[in-house]
Design a protein around this motif. Structure first.
Motif, mmCIF file in Angstrom:
data_model
loop_
_atom_site.group_PDB
_atom_site.id
_atom_site.type_symbol
_atom_site.label_atom_id
_atom_site.label_comp_id
_atom_site.label_asym_id
_atom_site.label_seq_id
_atom_site.Cartn_x
_atom_site.Cartn_y
_atom_site.Cartn_z
ATOM 1 N N HIS A 118 0.819 -1.212 0.000
ATOM 2 C CA HIS A 118 0.000 0.000 0.000
ATOM 3 C C HIS A 118 0.852 1.260 0.000
ATOM 4 O O HIS A 118 0.417 2.317 -0.480
ATOM 5 N N SER A 119 2.042 1.153 0.531
ATOM 6 C CA SER A 119 2.907 2.335 0.627
ATOM 7 C C SER A 119 3.613 2.658 -0.686
ATOM 8 O O SER A 119 4.203 3.739 -0.824
ATOM 9 N N ASN B 174 4.368 4.193 -3.919
ATOM 10 C CA ASN B 174 3.832 5.377 -4.584
ATOM 11 C C ASN B 174 4.919 6.000 -5.461
ATOM 12 O O ASN B 174 5.525 7.017 -5.120
ATOM 13 N N GLN C 110 7.435 -0.859 9.634
ATOM 14 C CA GLN C 110 7.579 -1.556 8.355
ATOM 15 C C GLN C 110 7.398 -3.065 8.535
ATOM 16 O O GLN C 110 7.759 -3.611 9.565
ATOM 17 N N HIS D 102 9.360 4.657 0.391
ATOM 18 C CA HIS D 102 8.182 5.494 0.185
ATOM 19 C C HIS D 102 7.410 5.676 1.489
ATOM 20 O O HIS D 102 6.947 6.770 1.818
ATOM 21 N N SER D 103 7.266 4.578 2.234
ATOM 22 C CA SER D 103 6.553 4.630 3.507
ATOM 23 C C SER D 103 7.282 5.525 4.507
ATOM 24 O O SER D 103 6.656 6.313 5.236
ATOM 25 N N HIS E 125 6.717 9.091 3.534
ATOM 26 C CA HIS E 125 5.342 9.468 3.877
ATOM 27 C C HIS E 125 5.227 9.782 5.368
ATOM 28 O O HIS E 125 4.586 10.775 5.763
ATOM 29 N N THR E 126 5.844 8.964 6.198
ATOM 30 C CA THR E 126 5.821 9.183 7.646
ATOM 31 C C THR E 126 6.537 10.473 8.014
ATOM 32 O O THR E 126 6.054 11.251 8.856
#
Length: 358
Positions: A101-102, A104, A176, A221-222, A225-226
């Protein structure tokens, strides 16, 4: 079948026979053209945008030939569609290997690698300096990366930075999946240790190297985003990427310039003159802005009646192809630009009856 073949099959399925193989090639390489950018959003393929920047056309064609030979796809002129056999095997693969899902690629396409290069050189440098070794071979040779790290290291004492970086990294990696965190850590280099390549890491965990690359990119990416959402929680990590994750960096540089002029109430015609560009190029920029900023108003370029008519034709025809929608409307007062604006504003929320199966 390997991961690369499934990614190609997935892209063909999402495009529903409305784009050529070249569209997939440009998507995976991350070509910053208006068409490729719009395709990524419109067909919900933005996670894969730019994830294979070095992919060769020959590799893509070889994959297509394989899928054709095994009856996973059909060909009609330059367009391809997925067969029932292809849909079945694709669904099985997605069930076993769902895209993270992360992931992107659109938002972090170039940024993730810059962050990774900065981070790895910082950790390698600090690891050596706190052990008194100032004579080591840097793992990153990029001048801009080295310059950034030199400036960054001036902000902290090496002991303080080592401690803070360790604590923040451990904390952010707790969010993660274990395999993704492992892929992150095993590639780090430090004092008297060399990190693994992604291929070596993939062999260690007995996974496809392409799939390992996707999981690793999703991990970065995650993290980005964080850091974008909670910068105060990770002050050191955030300071490595603050310049990479501001909202305006979503736009290409030339589009950023056009947006600044739009905000000053210049018209398309006036901006084209000021920038010595074609009006169609400025229209491309406006479409890109529309896709990235939901609050951006398209009212100056299209009225509500025109929006409704475009949407009605799109749903009636069950297509996202501009040419088919334009021909069905058959009105001079509705342009391709306006159709693109409507599709861009609807974005990946558009799901037509014919395209509802995944």
């Amino acid at each position: 079948m390997n991961t690369f073949l499934f990614v190609i099959l997935y892209c063909i399925h999402r495009f529903h026979g409305e784009r050529s193989i070249s569209a997939i090639y440009h998507l995976l390489k991350g070509k910053k053209s208006s068409q490729t950018i719009q395709d990524a959003k419109l067909y919900t393929l933005y996670p894969l945008f730019g994830i294979f920047p070095t992919v060769a056309r020959e590799d893509l064609q070889e994959a297509v030939n394989y899928l054709l030979y095994h009856n996973f796809i059909n060909q009609s002129e330059e367009r391809y569609s997925v067969t029932e056999k292809g849909v079945n095997i694709l669904n099985e693969w997605i069930k076993a290997n769902p895209l993270p899902h992360s992931l992107n690629g659109w938002e972090y396409r170039d940024k993730w690698m810059i962050f990774w290069k900065r981070y790895t050189l910082i950790t390698q440098t600090i690891s050596n300096l706190i052990r008194g070794n100032g004579n080591f071979i840097p793992i990153q040779y990029d001048f801009e990366i080295q310059l950034f790290v030199k400036q960054f290291l001036k902000m902290w004492s090496k002991e303080e930075l080592a401690q803070k970086l360790k604590v923040e990294t451990e904390l952010i990696l707790k969010n993660q999946p274990q395999l993704q965190a492992n892929l992150f850590v095993i590639q780090l280099s430090g004092y008297s240790t060399a990190g693994n390549t992604i291929q070596q890491a993939a062999r260690k965990w007995n996974i496809d190297s392409i799939w390992a690359s996707i999981l690793f990119q999703a991990c970065i990416h995650s993290i980005l985003h964080t850091l974008k959402a909670e910068p105060s929680k990770f002050p050191v990590l955030s300071s490595i990427c603050n310049d990479l994750i501001s909202p305006m960096t979503q736009l290409t540089k030339t589009t950023q310039t056009t947006m600044q002029l739009i905000q000053k109430n210049y018209t398309i015609e006036e901006i084209a003159v000021i920038r010595n560009l074609k009006e169609s190029t400025i229209e491309d920029h406006i479409v890109e802005i529309t896709m990235n900023f939901p609050e951006f108003s398209i009212a100056p370029f299209i009225n509500e009646e025109q929006v409704r008519e475009i949407q009605e034709k799109m749903y009636h025809l069950r297509t996202k192809q501009l040419k088919k929608i334009k021909e069905a409307i058959n009105k001079d007062d509705i342009s391709y630009f306006q159709i693109r604006l409507v599709l861009s504003r609807m974005g990946d929320n558009v799901e037509l009856t014919r395209t509802s199966k995944r």
